[in-house]
Every structure is written in structure tokens, then in C-alpha cells.
Design a protein around this motif. Structure first.
Motif, PDB file in Angstrom:
ATOM      1  N   GLU A 115       0.241  -1.319   0.141  1.00  0.00           N
ATOM      2  CA  GLU A 115      -0.088  -0.461   0.188  1.00  0.00           C
ATOM      3  C   GLU A 115       0.962   1.339   0.060  1.00  0.00           C
ATOM      4  O   GLU A 115       0.319   2.357  -0.850  1.00  0.00           O
ATOM      5  CB  GLU A 115      -0.750   0.011   1.057  1.00  0.00           C
ATOM      6  N   MET A 116       1.853   1.317   0.644  1.00  0.00           N
ATOM      7  CA  MET A 116       2.988   2.748   0.562  1.00  0.00           C
ATOM      8  C   MET A 116       3.863   2.391  -0.258  1.00  0.00           C
ATOM      9  O   MET A 116       3.885   3.747  -0.363  1.00  0.00           O
ATOM     10  CB  MET A 116       3.780   2.519   2.653  1.00  0.00           C
ATOM     11  N   SER A 117       3.799   1.556  -1.241  1.00  0.00           N
ATOM     12  CA  SER A 117       4.875   1.436  -2.599  1.00  0.00           C
ATOM     13  C   SER A 117       3.917   2.055  -3.041  1.00  0.00           C
ATOM     14  O   SER A 117       4.659   3.246  -3.740  1.00  0.00           O
ATOM     15  CB  SER A 117       5.421   0.343  -2.655  1.00  0.00           C
ATOM     16  N   LEU A 118       2.782   1.813  -3.323  1.00  0.00           N
ATOM     17  CA  LEU A 118       1.865   2.468  -4.574  1.00  0.00           C
ATOM     18  C   LEU A 118       1.602   3.988  -3.831  1.00  0.00           C
ATOM     19  O   LEU A 118       1.481   4.979  -5.127  1.00  0.00           O
ATOM     20  CB  LEU A 118       0.822   1.895  -4.876  1.00  0.00           C
ATOM     21  N   ASP A 119       1.758   4.359  -2.875  1.00  0.00           N
ATOM     22  CA  ASP A 119       1.154   5.753  -2.502  1.00  0.00           C
ATOM     23  C   ASP A 119       2.380   6.451  -2.956  1.00  0.00           C
ATOM     24  O   ASP A 119       2.301   7.456  -2.800  1.00  0.00           O
ATOM     25  CB  ASP A 119       0.828   5.788  -0.868  1.00  0.00           C
ATOM     26  N   GLN A 120       3.171   6.142  -2.888  1.00  0.00           N
ATOM     27  CA  GLN A 120       5.077   6.971  -3.244  1.00  0.00           C
ATOM     28  C   GLN A 120       4.590   6.889  -4.280  1.00  0.00           C
ATOM     29  O   GLN A 120       5.000   7.994  -4.785  1.00  0.00           O
ATOM     30  CB  GLN A 120       6.032   5.889  -2.413  1.00  0.00           C
ATOM     31  N   ASP A 121       5.045   5.872  -5.148  1.00  0.00           N
ATOM     32  CA  ASP A 121       5.402   5.249  -6.569  1.00  0.00           C
ATOM     33  C   ASP A 121       4.809   5.752  -7.363  1.00  0.00           C
ATOM     34  O   ASP A 121       4.727   6.010  -9.009  1.00  0.00           O
ATOM     35  CB  ASP A 121       6.068   4.297  -6.892  1.00  0.00           C
ATOM     36  N   ALA A 122       3.206   6.043  -7.377  1.00  0.00           N
ATOM     37  CA  ALA A 122       1.822   5.872  -7.978  1.00  0.00           C
ATOM     38  C   ALA A 122       0.440   6.232  -7.503  1.00  0.00           C
ATOM     39  O   ALA A 122      -0.561   5.908  -7.324  1.00  0.00           O
ATOM     40  CB  ALA A 122       1.536   4.208  -8.579  1.00  0.00           C
ATOM     41  N   PRO A 123       0.892   7.997  -7.226  1.00  0.00           N
ATOM     42  CA  PRO A 123       0.441   8.038  -6.923  1.00  0.00           C
ATOM     43  C   PRO A 123      -1.901   8.202  -6.703  1.00  0.00           C
ATOM     44  O   PRO A 123      -1.627   8.006  -8.145  1.00  0.00           O
ATOM     45  CB  PRO A 123      -0.097   9.710  -5.842  1.00  0.00           C
TER      46      PRO A 123
END
Ligand code: ATR
Length: 286
Positions: A115-123
Motif C-alpha cells: 500500500e505504502m509503495s503504491l502511495d509513493q510510486d503511483a499516487p
């Protein structure tokens, strides 16, 4: 006296598994230790399945505040822990272990990490209404939970073994449906997000043999494989003009809660850390 104090302040953690030689967790945690000026160390220790219980019993004696747990210990580690977070129980597996009041606690940070990785990489990724997920193993379970929690309305789950996909879909209820790869071209038409959770496409494994020709133009493509940094799936998606997110983010973000539990500081996933780990992956041929 000084020596006693510094010995008391020195904190240790590690990652255990079998095999463990290729783990990049020490690179990540030792970077954060140095960055935050914390006196401590994070090692990798080969632990065979028969040694797991004895290893946990020896944590305090070894001066370890806790550890990460990887294949093949994730399920057994959960069983051996005295306290478990709700999400570790939900996934039936643990990847992060620490002591609280002298008792062993277990968490699973994979879902949070994704979840956090997509928040950072693909807001904005969580505006997706429909997701298409390849694979029905442990990683898939954590990722589907993250997608549903963040409001994705429906997940089409595709797996080589349709039976295994059906079993996993049943755990989530009617928002997840199972299919075989033969339905991929059709399901891609409605997918806002496509995720590969299998190890296919990883260096040394078979490629993920799917064409994205029918994928919705606006779809985001995410792959949890990070060796190579750019998998065949990600390359294909980029060539078609899709927004993409590679697998390194999940590895980096799943490490955050463990570091906070052992070393008392919540670290950040920065471009500098990413560059160091990317460099290491490239050196390994990825
Ligand atoms: P993890 O816990 O890392 O997700 P896993 O539980 O071993 O690992 O799951 C691996 C996933 O990759 C499964 O979905 C598996 O499909 P099956 O359930 O049909 O075995 C998938 N997988 C592995 N090798 C595959 C292959 N050659 N072709 C298609 N899918 C494959």
C-alpha cells in the motif's frame, strides 16, 4: 562504565530464513541505522526449519530486539509467537518479530508495504475500481487485502491453478472472483490496475507470458518482482504507455515497521536508499 552503557544501548536485529544469502534486508536496515546515527546492527542468519523454535528462544541471549522472518518460516513464526497483530493472523503468516515485555510478538507488514509503495510510486492508484491480480500465493493474499482496504471495488484473481485462486477468492467474499489465464485478455479490458504477484519474470525464473494488448489504456501496471528492476511485464507496459510501479517499493516499505519496533525510530524510504538498493540489484544482474 561507558562501555556498559554503550553495550546496553547497542541494538541488534536480523533476518532469518533458508536460504538467506541473497536477502537485501541488511542493506536497507544498516542504511537506516547509519542515517539515524543509531548504534546497532542488522545481520542475516541462516536458520533451518528444525532450528526455528530454538532460535526464537535464544533471541534475548543473542541480544536481538527481534528479526524479520522469510521463507520458509513465515507460517511457523506466527504459530510460535505469543502475541499476533490482527493482520498477521488474517494472513496466516508473519514477517516481523519483536519482544514486548519479554514476550514474542508477530506482525505481517507485506500488505502495508504494498500500500505504502503504491502511495509513493503511483499516487492516486486507489481510485482504481477494478483490479486484475496474477497469482494466488501469500503475496497475492496480502496485496488483495491492501486493494480492498483502499477501496478497489472488485478484484479479478487469475492463477495457473484455478482451484487455488478460488480458494483464496472465497476468503475475501464476493468482491474477489477467480479465473484461469485464458480469461486474462477479456478481464484486462476493464482493469484499472494490473498486479503480478507471482515470481514469474524474476531473474532465473520463467518469464510471465502474457500480452497486454487488450489492457485498458489508463491502467496502472504493478509488478512485485524487483530482480530485474524492470521486468518484462513492466517493459511491455511502458512501451504501451501505461503508468508502472516496480517491486522494489514493497520490499523497502515492508521494512519500515520492523525498524521502528526494534530501533525506536520510524525511517523513511528516500531516493538515496532506493538508489543504494537498486545498485545492489543491478550488480546481481538485475
Ligand atoms: P508467494 O507466497 O511468494 O506468493 P507461492 O505461495 O509459492 O509464493 O505462490 C506462487 C504463485 O506463483 C502462485 O500463484 C503460483 O501459481 P500456482 O498456484 O498455480 O502454483 C504462481 N506460479 C509459480 N510458478 C508458475 C508458473 N510457472 N506459471 C504460472 N504461475 C506460476
Amino acid at each position: 562504565m561507558d562501555q556498559i552503557v554503550s553495550e546496553m544501548e547497542f541494538k541488534r536485529a536480523c533476518v532469518i530464513g533458508s536460504p538467506i544469502a541473497h536477502s537485501r534486508s541488511p542493506l536497507i536496515h544498516n542504511y537506516w541505522l547509519k542515517h539515524h546515527g543509531i548504534a546497532g546492527t542488522y545481520d542475516k542468519i541462516e536458520v533451518k526449519p528444525a532450528e526455528l523454535e530454538a532460535f526464537f528462544a535464544s533471541l534475548a541471549e543473542r541480544g536481538l530486539a527481534g528479526c524479520n522472518v522469510t521463507v520458509p518460516h513465515k507460517e511457523e513464526a506466527l504459530r510460535l509467537a505469543k502475541h499476533r497483530t490482527a493482520r498477521a493472523d488474517e494472513f496466516g503468516a508473519a514477517n516481523t518479530i519483536w519482544f514486548e515485555n519479554g514476550e514474542l510478538c508477530a506482525d505481517n507488514t507485506d500488505s502495508h508495504g504494498y500500500e505504502m509503495s503504491l502511495d509513493q510510486d503511483a499516487p492516486g492508484w486507489d481510485n482504481a475500481e477494478r483490479a486484475l491480480v496474477f497469482g494466488a500465493g501469500g503475496a497475492s493474499r496480502a496485496i488483495i487485502a491492501a486493494l480492498l482496504r483502499r477501496g478497489v471495488e472488485h478484484v479479478d484473481l487469475i492463477n495457473r491453478s484455478v482451484e487455488r485462486a478460488e480458494e483464496l477468492a472465497r476468503l475475501f467474499g464476493r468482491r474477489v472472483s477467480a479465473s484461469g489465464f485464458d480469461r486474462a485478455p477479456l478481464l484486462m479490458k476493464d482493469a484499472d490496475l494490473l498486479v503480478n504477484t507471482t515470481a514469474l519474470g524474476m531473474l532465473g525464473k520463467e518469464p510471465l507470458d502474457v500480452s497486454l494488448d487488450t489492457l485498458k489504456d489508463s491502467a496502472l501496471v504493478s509488478d512485485i518482482v524487483y530482480v530485474p528492476l524492470e521486468t518484462g511485464l513492466i517493459k511491455q507496459a511502458k512501451a504501451r504507455g501505461h503508468r508502472v510501479a516496480g517491486g522494489l517499493g514493497m520490499l523497502l516499505h515492508q521494512a519500515v515497521p520492523g525498524f521502528a519496533a526494534w530501533f525506536g525510530t520510524t525511517p523513511e524510504v528516500t531516493p538515496a536508499l532506493r538508489a543504494i538498493v537498486e545498485d545492489d540489484v543491478r550488480k546481481a544482474g538485475g
